[in-house]
Scaffold this active site. Structure first.
Site: not given
Length: 222
Positions: A58-60, A91, A120, A151-152, A197, A199
């Protein structure tokens, strides 16, 4: 006695992890030596029910801010530092559990758990995200064609404690200027970290099944 796997649900791709664990439980229940359940975790009362915790992508930065503003950070910190518990960061979750960040460190108050230095967004912007077929058979039996989605994604730049942190997988350097990139590692036998990821591998539960067998159930049976 039921072993409970929690998925941190403050932000990010938590539903996908829940579905993969649910699929593992349904398809492999006859092969697991303990009864398992999975739940989303948003507060300390839910966390207290868990034996293991998956921290999703997600977004850390958002994850860190939400945990601090809701007063949840200390409970998360205590949980992941408890040697009887299991933690898996994917991630953004890898970023959140790491000890050091080499860039944008002021944006994230990490859980200071995994003894590594992480970069990151090492794979660039979202448009540069990709899925790579990876051979994980050196640690997951017969898993030589896993679709790992980045993803990023962060990468582990440095292992700070080689005695306790084991590198599980490196991407080859042919697409990375000749430099191998560490994208999976474990610390002792209760902490797992992946840049990618698992998942998002549709209908492929091999990575989650391995996590359950090698981390959750083995740690619980000690």
């Amino acid at each position: 006695m039921t072993v409970v796997i929690g998925v941190l649900a403050l932000q990010g791709a938590f539903i996908e992890h829940v579905r993969h664990v649910e699929k593992c439980i349904v398809e492999n229940r006859d092969f697991y030596e303990k009864k398992l359940s999975v739940m989303t975790v948003k507060d300390k009362n839910q966390l207290a029910q868990c034996d293991a915790l998956i921290i999703p992508g997600g977004e850390s930065t958002a994850m860190s801010l939400i945990a601090e503003r809701t007063g949840f950070y200390d409970d998360l910190y205590a949980f992941v530092h408890n040697p009887s518990k299991v933690t898996w960061g994917t991630c953004a979750g890898l970023i959140y559990i790491s000890q050091q960040l080499s860039n944008e460190a002021k944006l994230v108050k990490t859980l200071n758990l995994l003894k590594v230095k992480v970069k990151r967004n090492a794979f660039g912007r979202q448009a540069q995200s990709s899925t790579r077929i990876c051979d994980f058979s050196n640690f997951i039996p017969h898993c030589n064609d896993f679709p790992a989605t980045f993803i990023r994604a962060p990468v582990i730049e440095e292992v700070l404690d080689p005695e306790h942190v084991q590198v599980l997988y490196k991407l080859d350097g042919k697409d990375n200027g000749g430099q191998e990139l560490i994208v999976a590692a474990k610390q002792k036998n209760n902490i797992l970290a992946t840049s990618f990821h698992p998942e998002l591998a549709e209908n492929d539960i091999r990575f989650h099944d391995w996590f359950i067998r090698e981390f959750v159930l083995k740690n619980y049976s000690k």
